[in-house]
Write an enzyme that holds these catalytic residues in place. Structure first.
Site, PDB file in Angstrom:
ATOM      1  N   LYS A  19      -5.303 -11.075  -5.376  1.00 36.29           N
ATOM      2  CA  LYS A  19      -6.470 -11.491  -4.591  1.00 36.29           C
ATOM      3  C   LYS A  19      -7.679 -10.599  -4.896  1.00 36.29           C
ATOM      4  O   LYS A  19      -7.511  -9.428  -5.240  1.00 36.29           O
ATOM      5  CB  LYS A  19      -6.140 -11.500  -3.094  1.00 36.29           C
ATOM      6  CG  LYS A  19      -6.023 -10.142  -2.493  1.00 36.29           C
ATOM      7  CD  LYS A  19      -5.907 -10.158  -0.980  1.00 36.29           C
ATOM      8  CE  LYS A  19      -5.836  -8.708  -0.538  1.00 36.29           C
ATOM      9  NZ  LYS A  19      -5.469  -8.432   0.792  1.00 36.29           N
ATOM     10  N   LYS A  34       0.819  -1.216   0.000  1.00 35.62           N
ATOM     11  CA  LYS A  34       0.000   0.000   0.000  1.00 35.62           C
ATOM     12  C   LYS A  34       0.851   1.264   0.000  1.00 35.62           C
ATOM     13  O   LYS A  34       0.409   2.312   0.460  1.00 35.62           O
ATOM     14  CB  LYS A  34      -0.948  -0.018   1.197  1.00 35.62           C
ATOM     15  CG  LYS A  34      -2.040  -1.055   1.013  1.00 35.62           C
ATOM     16  CD  LYS A  34      -2.994  -1.088   2.173  1.00 35.62           C
ATOM     17  CE  LYS A  34      -4.104  -2.106   1.886  1.00 35.62           C
ATOM     18  NZ  LYS A  34      -4.782  -2.556   3.079  1.00 35.62           N
ATOM     19  N   LYS A  52     -11.815  -4.993  -3.061  1.00 33.85           N
ATOM     20  CA  LYS A  52     -12.694  -3.943  -3.560  1.00 33.85           C
ATOM     21  C   LYS A  52     -11.915  -2.850  -4.290  1.00 33.85           C
ATOM     22  O   LYS A  52     -12.476  -2.077  -5.030  1.00 33.85           O
ATOM     23  CB  LYS A  52     -13.476  -3.328  -2.397  1.00 33.85           C
ATOM     24  CG  LYS A  52     -14.708  -4.123  -2.069  1.00 33.85           C
ATOM     25  CD  LYS A  52     -15.165  -3.917  -0.657  1.00 33.85           C
ATOM     26  CE  LYS A  52     -14.171  -4.460   0.326  1.00 33.85           C
ATOM     27  NZ  LYS A  52     -14.680  -4.580   1.695  1.00 33.85           N
TER      28      LYS A  52
END
Ligand code: TYM
Length: 327
Positions: free
Chosen positions: A192, A111, A195
């Site tokens: 994976k 991230k 959202k």
């Protein structure tokens, strides 16, 4: 009866990965264990979030947990920010964790952990997660495969704390399902399902309409071969479909593969199985969405109960670290 804790972020709608990797286990565990489940709204602050939507998303996540089958008479459901012990224990644990071990967290690196402008909250995110777990003396933490590293860190922090300050925390274990522990994106089967990916076609939401689920699964990326084999390395798309089938109907993906000689019928069966799996969740959701006051009440009762457990553990940890107890 084991003590159980797990959590989900209020980051929009729950997807099939959340459901198969985590929520379905939560529902199965709730009756024979002392289970706590939280919507981790403080964790949601660690990344860009919409202030105007956070509260409603927290309520929405709780509604979807109930729709998935959590029963407030069997388990405790609460919002993390309603139980002030979470950030308080996180601070104590931050004073035992090292920069080195947090830098190794792959989710942090994924991230944007290399960037100077990354938020401190994103860096210390796994320590707050450790606090969530350790506050409840949880022995088992039902999660998907992507949370294994955070669980390892939690265990390390608990063991270290116990070593330096005396026996304070239960050292928890991850409970990861055998199949569909890492549901992959239907459009990019090497990453994976989540959202936050570019194509919404890759993610099946628990509340997607049956036609939408069917469309997404039929458009799932496979490969240029035609043979149906379970081989996650070489055939990630097909193997993901086989895992979805196994998780939805029972059975073993490698064995199920023998029933198919081409991709079309496999996709049709996966779509049918997933639609059937989610149907009761969707029906319960229709009833619950008309009762926001009921969901808010579940969260209020849950927070009160969670607080009584968390306060005892926090007090134990504060004393163990040598802080002056308040009179
Ligand atoms: P979150 O909100 O990303 O996901 C919630 C749960 O869903 C699982 N999951 C998946 N399982 C299979 N396949 C996927 N594609 C998939 N995507 C998500 C996750 O493993 C998780 O179990 N850091 C956590 C939230 C958290 C937490 C905790 C979890 C905060 N405190 C304490 C357990 C205990 C997270 O971001 O989950």
């Amino acid at each position: 009866m084991a003590r159980i804790l797990s959590g989900v972020q209020p980051s929009g709608e729950v997807h099939l990965g959340n459901y198969l990797g985590a929520l379905r286990q939560w529902v199965a565990f709730q009756h024979d264990n002392d289970a706590f489940f939280c919507v981790v709204d403080l964790h949601a602050l660690a990344q860009e979030h919409d202030t105007a939507l956070l509260a409603s998303r927290t309520l929405e996540a709780a509604t979807q947990l109930l729709a998935a089958g959590l029963d407030p008479s069997a388990c405790t459901i609460f919002a993390q920010s309603h139980v002030p012990e979470h950030p308080r224990l996180a601070w104590l644990l931050e004073c035992t964790a090292t920069v080195g071990e947090l830098r190794r967290m792959t989710q942090f690196k994924d991230k944007g952990g290399e960037s100077e402008s990354v938020r401190v909250g994103l860096f210390t995110y796994p320590v707050l997660q450790a606090a969530d777990i350790l506050l409840y003396d949880a022995e088992l933490v039902p999660v998907g495969d992507d949370q294994r590293q955070h669980l390892e860190l939690t265990r390390d922090l608990a063991v270290r704390f116990n070593h330096h300050h005396g026996d304070t925390f239960v050292v928890p274990q991850a409970a990861v399902p055998t199949f569909a522990a890492r549901v992959m994106d239907l459009q990019e089967p090497t990453r994976k399902m989540s959202k936050s990916v570019s194509s919404p076609l890759g993610t099946v939401l628990v509340l997607d309409r049956p036609q939408e689920i069917d469309r997404k699964i039929r458009k799932a990326v496979t490969d240029t071969e035609t043979s149906v084999r379970y081989d996650p390395e070489k055939k990630p798309g097909v193997s993901n479909l086989l895992e979805l089938l196994a998780a939805s109907t029972g059975g073993d993906p490698a064995v199920l593969a023998d029933d198919y000689t081409s991709y079309g019928p496999l996709k049709a069966d996966v779509a049918e199985a997933v639609i059937a799996l989610l149907q009761p969740v969707q029906e319960r959701y229709q009833e619950l969405k008309a009762q926001p006051d009921y969901v808010a009440k579940v969260l209020a009762d849950g927070a009160a109960k969670a607080h009584t457990v968390a306060a005892v553990t926090l007090d134990r940890a504060m004393r163990a670290m040598g802080l002056l107890p308040p009179r």
